[in-house]
Design a protein around this motif. Structure first.
Motif, PDB file in Angstrom:
ATOM      1  N   LEU A 397      43.594  -2.648  10.627  1.00 23.45           N
ATOM      2  CA  LEU A 397      43.402  -3.949  11.265  1.00 23.45           C
ATOM      3  C   LEU A 397      42.930  -3.799  12.703  1.00 23.45           C
ATOM      4  O   LEU A 397      42.033  -4.518  13.157  1.00 23.45           O
ATOM      5  CB  LEU A 397      44.702  -4.751  11.222  1.00 23.45           C
ATOM      6  N   THR A 398      43.533  -2.862  13.437  1.00 20.81           N
ATOM      7  CA  THR A 398      43.155  -2.646  14.835  1.00 20.81           C
ATOM      8  C   THR A 398      41.720  -2.139  14.938  1.00 20.81           C
ATOM      9  O   THR A 398      40.934  -2.605  15.778  1.00 20.81           O
ATOM     10  CB  THR A 398      44.112  -1.653  15.509  1.00 20.81           C
ATOM     11  N   ASN A 399      41.353  -1.177  14.091  1.00 21.22           N
ATOM     12  CA  ASN A 399      39.991  -0.647  14.103  1.00 21.22           C
ATOM     13  C   ASN A 399      38.971  -1.726  13.733  1.00 21.22           C
ATOM     14  O   ASN A 399      37.893  -1.818  14.332  1.00 21.22           O
ATOM     15  CB  ASN A 399      39.870   0.528  13.134  1.00 21.22           C
ATOM     16  N   MET A 400      39.319  -2.539  12.730  1.00 25.43           N
ATOM     17  CA  MET A 400      38.431  -3.639  12.340  1.00 25.43           C
ATOM     18  C   MET A 400      38.201  -4.583  13.506  1.00 25.43           C
ATOM     19  O   MET A 400      37.062  -4.984  13.796  1.00 25.43           O
ATOM     20  CB  MET A 400      39.036  -4.412  11.163  1.00 25.43           C
ATOM     21  N   SER A 401      39.283  -4.942  14.176  1.00 27.63           N
ATOM     22  CA  SER A 401      39.197  -5.876  15.291  1.00 27.63           C
ATOM     23  C   SER A 401      38.403  -5.282  16.446  1.00 27.63           C
ATOM     24  O   SER A 401      37.538  -5.945  17.031  1.00 27.63           O
ATOM     25  CB  SER A 401      40.611  -6.246  15.758  1.00 27.63           C
ATOM     26  N   ASN A 402      38.671  -4.022  16.780  1.00 31.47           N
ATOM     27  CA  ASN A 402      37.973  -3.373  17.891  1.00 31.47           C
ATOM     28  C   ASN A 402      36.474  -3.279  17.646  1.00 31.47           C
ATOM     29  O   ASN A 402      35.655  -3.618  18.509  1.00 31.47           O
ATOM     30  CB  ASN A 402      38.552  -1.975  18.119  1.00 31.47           C
ATOM     31  N   VAL A 403      36.081  -2.783  16.465  1.00 28.36           N
ATOM     32  CA  VAL A 403      34.663  -2.613  16.153  1.00 28.36           C
ATOM     33  C   VAL A 403      33.954  -3.963  16.072  1.00 28.36           C
ATOM     34  O   VAL A 403      32.851  -4.137  16.602  1.00 28.36           O
ATOM     35  CB  VAL A 403      34.490  -1.827  14.835  1.00 28.36           C
ATOM     36  N   SER A 404      34.583  -4.946  15.417  1.00 32.42           N
ATOM     37  CA  SER A 404      33.964  -6.263  15.274  1.00 32.42           C
ATOM     38  C   SER A 404      33.808  -6.955  16.620  1.00 32.42           C
ATOM     39  O   SER A 404      32.832  -7.672  16.846  1.00 32.42           O
ATOM     40  CB  SER A 404      34.796  -7.141  14.332  1.00 32.42           C
ATOM     41  N   THR A 405      34.756  -6.743  17.524  1.00 36.42           N
ATOM     42  CA  THR A 405      34.665  -7.340  18.852  1.00 36.42           C
ATOM     43  C   THR A 405      33.612  -6.644  19.706  1.00 36.42           C
ATOM     44  O   THR A 405      32.939  -7.285  20.527  1.00 36.42           O
ATOM     45  CB  THR A 405      36.030  -7.262  19.567  1.00 36.42           C
ATOM     46  N   THR A 406      33.449  -5.356  19.519  1.00 33.63           N
ATOM     47  CA  THR A 406      32.493  -4.583  20.300  1.00 33.63           C
ATOM     48  C   THR A 406      31.061  -4.792  19.824  1.00 33.63           C
ATOM     49  O   THR A 406      30.113  -4.793  20.629  1.00 33.63           O
ATOM     50  CB  THR A 406      32.843  -3.080  20.222  1.00 33.63           C
ATOM     51  N   PHE A 407      30.867  -4.977  18.523  1.00 28.52           N
ATOM     52  CA  PHE A 407      29.534  -5.038  17.915  1.00 28.52           C
ATOM     53  C   PHE A 407      28.608  -6.094  18.544  1.00 28.52           C
ATOM     54  O   PHE A 407      27.432  -5.809  18.796  1.00 28.52           O
ATOM     55  CB  PHE A 407      29.669  -5.282  16.404  1.00 28.52           C
ATOM     56  N   PRO A 408      29.077  -7.332  18.795  1.00 28.12           N
ATOM     57  CA  PRO A 408      28.174  -8.346  19.360  1.00 28.12           C
ATOM     58  C   PRO A 408      27.575  -7.966  20.708  1.00 28.12           C
ATOM     59  O   PRO A 408      26.493  -8.451  21.062  1.00 28.12           O
ATOM     60  CB  PRO A 408      29.076  -9.586  19.487  1.00 28.12           C
ATOM     61  N   TYR A 409      28.258  -7.093  21.453  1.00 27.91           N
ATOM     62  CA  TYR A 409      27.714  -6.671  22.740  1.00 27.91           C
ATOM     63  C   TYR A 409      26.432  -5.863  22.578  1.00 27.91           C
ATOM     64  O   TYR A 409      25.614  -5.783  23.502  1.00 27.91           O
ATOM     65  CB  TYR A 409      28.752  -5.871  23.524  1.00 27.91           C
ATOM     66  N   LEU A 410      26.232  -5.255  21.406  1.00 23.65           N
ATOM     67  CA  LEU A 410      24.962  -4.575  21.137  1.00 23.65           C
ATOM     68  C   LEU A 410      23.804  -5.566  21.224  1.00 23.65           C
ATOM     69  O   LEU A 410      22.730  -5.244  21.739  1.00 23.65           O
ATOM     70  CB  LEU A 410      24.991  -3.915  19.757  1.00 23.65           C
ATOM     71  N   PHE A 411      24.018  -6.773  20.704  1.00 21.95           N
ATOM     72  CA  PHE A 411      22.985  -7.810  20.761  1.00 21.95           C
ATOM     73  C   PHE A 411      22.808  -8.322  22.182  1.00 21.95           C
ATOM     74  O   PHE A 411      21.672  -8.464  22.666  1.00 21.95           O
ATOM     75  CB  PHE A 411      23.358  -8.977  19.830  1.00 21.95           C
ATOM     76  N   LEU A 412      23.907  -8.617  22.865  1.00 22.09           N
ATOM     77  CA  LEU A 412      23.821  -9.171  24.211  1.00 22.09           C
ATOM     78  C   LEU A 412      23.175  -8.188  25.194  1.00 22.09           C
ATOM     79  O   LEU A 412      22.333  -8.574  26.004  1.00 22.09           O
ATOM     80  CB  LEU A 412      25.221  -9.550  24.710  1.00 22.09           C
ATOM     81  N   VAL A 413      23.567  -6.922  25.098  1.00 19.55           N
ATOM     82  CA  VAL A 413      22.988  -5.913  25.996  1.00 19.55           C
ATOM     83  C   VAL A 413      21.558  -5.596  25.586  1.00 19.55           C
ATOM     84  O   VAL A 413      20.666  -5.492  26.432  1.00 19.55           O
ATOM     85  CB  VAL A 413      23.855  -4.624  25.975  1.00 19.55           C
ATOM     86  N   GLY A 414      21.309  -5.449  24.273  1.00 17.35           N
ATOM     87  CA  GLY A 414      19.966  -5.135  23.789  1.00 17.35           C
ATOM     88  C   GLY A 414      18.956  -6.221  24.098  1.00 17.35           C
ATOM     89  O   GLY A 414      17.763  -5.948  24.279  1.00 17.35           O
TER      90      GLY A 414
END
Length: 498
Positions: A397-414
């Motif tokens: 659950l923690t890994n799912m939450s961490n990765v899912s929360t981090t992933f959108p920043y790829l779009f915002l930064v990119g």
């Protein structure tokens, strides 16, 4: 004469950033996984992620301050509607995964309040295992919250204000008692320092390989998540071109130092091998375990009887459980409708079925909320009935939450370099003025983000924990694929209609 709205000053902004981002529970999790060695990763995450990305979001927010769609509007204006839809859909999935995690683990603070410790490992309903029992309770909880939230009972979420007060008190209590323990023990740490190696090498055997240590960057980045909510207040700031960068710099220093000092202070009362060696502590209950242990250490340090020391530990655990329970309850009610409502209202309503965009009498997208509820319940069911032990369950659950929360920043930064190329756009706040440095910093942030995500997935594969790896990455892939398919179908229907 128009009324003058009071502008937000520097210190108010700093406090807003700190209250939105700093999470007390991140520090015991960090100490559990890497001990003192987690400190350097939190500092690194602040320098290569938190500070530069916050300034990027400030530019987004200042230029698109009139838009109501939040990050959807930022992405749409920079890279177009399609990828804005996909990126925001994944951002929404991060909150859905958060709902999964919160629903599955809210019984832990509840148990801590009632029993003075985490007893959820012994909870059994209808002959189900403890993990399956927590899953069933979580599903029922999601159904209840969605029902009341869809009726417009958002006033219940005001309990988060009370939770915020208790969280401030919790931080203060931890700070004071930890210092008393250190003084009474004549400066001796429960977790001794063995030179610089203590700040480089983790005592946790699962975080000794280079890949595992690099994957920890996702945990550190997750601790700084939530800056995207700050970019939208640019038009409310007093002299935003000066106030925001100063506020970000001060908040970065305070939050980074706060995380580093707090992680170090856990060593005042907690011996890593004694507390975590039994394998009974999970990422879900580690905060309550360490706070209870702090209470016991406090009793021992001031010389009370063993029974009284245990009582102190029980009281600390109960107070921690109450603080976190109130915060989670308030946040849960808000997050069942706030992100999904923002996304739907911010995007073109022609992309959605009419039922999805329709608001009920209470102003809530009830149909969309029930779809979200079904998705959350399905995730909880498959994860909790997948046969994992409690420790693996909360790690997933923690890994799912961490990765899912981090992933959108790829779009915002990119999308940021494309945003910088836009012509005829008002830019009240500009920090990145050099094209070379902009692209270099963007590339560095993307490498850190993608590297952390990749290594987080690779680590369980190396250890042959394929189920853990699957659930860690499935969130962004699953929701991203749905977003692409949904957008293509909806866009074709829109074109035919036009």
């Amino acid at each position: 004469m128009a009324s003058q709205t009071k502008k937000i000053g520097l210190m108010t902004l700093v406090m807003m950033i700190i209250s939105s981002i700093y999470g007390f529970a991140n520090t015991p999790r960090a100490f559990m996984q890497m001990g003192y060695a987690s400190i350097i990763w939190y500092i690194l995450a602040a320098l290569v992620f938190f500070l530069p990305v916050s300034l990027m979001l400030a530019e987004y927010g200042s230029s698109f301050k009139e838009a109501k769609g939040g990050i959807y509007s930022w992405l749409e204006g920079s890279i177009g509607e399609k990828w804005a839809f996909v990126g925001t859909f994944i951002w929404l999935s991060a909150w859905i995964i958060w709902l999964v995690q919160a629903a599955s683990s809210f019984c832990i603070p509840l148990s801590s309040v009632i029993f003075g410790k985490d007893t959820t490992s012994s909870w059994h309903l209808f002959g189900l295992s403890s993990v399956e029992t927590l899953g069933v309770i979580g599903i029922v909880w999601v159904l209840v919250v969605t029902f009341f939230s869809s009726k417009g009972m958002d006033a219940i979420a005001k309990v988060s204000t009370v939770g915020g007060f208790f969280n401030v008190a919790l931080n203060g209590l931890f700070l004071v008692i930890s210092i008393i323990v250190l003084i009474c023990n004549h400066g001796h740490l429960a977790e001794p320092i063995s030179g610089m190696s203590s700040f480089i090498h983790s005592p946790n055997s699962q975080f000794t390989t280079p890949i595992a240590m690099i994957s920890f960057i996702v945990y550190a980045i997750f601790a700084y998540g939530g800056m995207e909510t700050m970019g939208g207040i640019m038009d409310s700031l007093d002299k935003p071109e000066k106030t925001f960068p100063k506020g970000i710099l001060l908040a970065t220093i305070f939050i980074t130092v706060g995380y580093a000092v707090t992680i170090f202070m856990w060593g005042f009362s907690t011996n890593w091998h004694q507390v975590f060696g039994s394998g009974q502590v999970t990422l879900g209950n580690v905060t309550y375990v360490l706070m209870g242990n702090l209470g016991v250490a406090f009793g021992q340090a001031i010389g009370v009887s063993h029974h009284t020391a245990l009582l102190f530990g029980s009281l600390m655990t109960r107070f921690t459980g109450l603080s976190i329970l109130l915060a989670v309850l308030g946040s849960f009610f808000i997050m069942t409708y706030s992100p999904i409502k923002s996304f739907i209202l911010g995007s073109d309503e022609r992309l959605w079925p009419k039922k999805v965009t329709k608001l009920n009498k209470a102003g809530m997208p009830a149909f969309a909320m029930w779809i979200q509820c079904a998705v959350v319940c399905i995730f909880i069911f498959f994860i909790s009935f997948g046969g994992s032990a409690a420790s693996k369950f909360f790690t997933i659950l923690t890994n799912m939450s961490n990765v899912s929360t981090t992933f959108p920043y790829l779009f915002l930064v990119g999308a940021f370099p494309f945003f910088k190329k836009l012509k005829d756009i008002d830019r009240p706040f500009v920090f990145f003025k050099s094209k070379f440095w902009t692209n270099l910093i963007v590339a560095l942030c993307l490498i850190v983000l993608s590297g952390g995500i990749i290594f987080t997935v690779i680590q369980p594969i190396i250890e042959h924990q394929y189920g853990n790896a699957f659930w860690t990455i499935i969130g962004p892939i699953f929701f991203g694929s749905i977003a692409l398919i949904f957008y293509e179908i909806a866009n074709r229907k829109r074109k035919k209609t036009n």
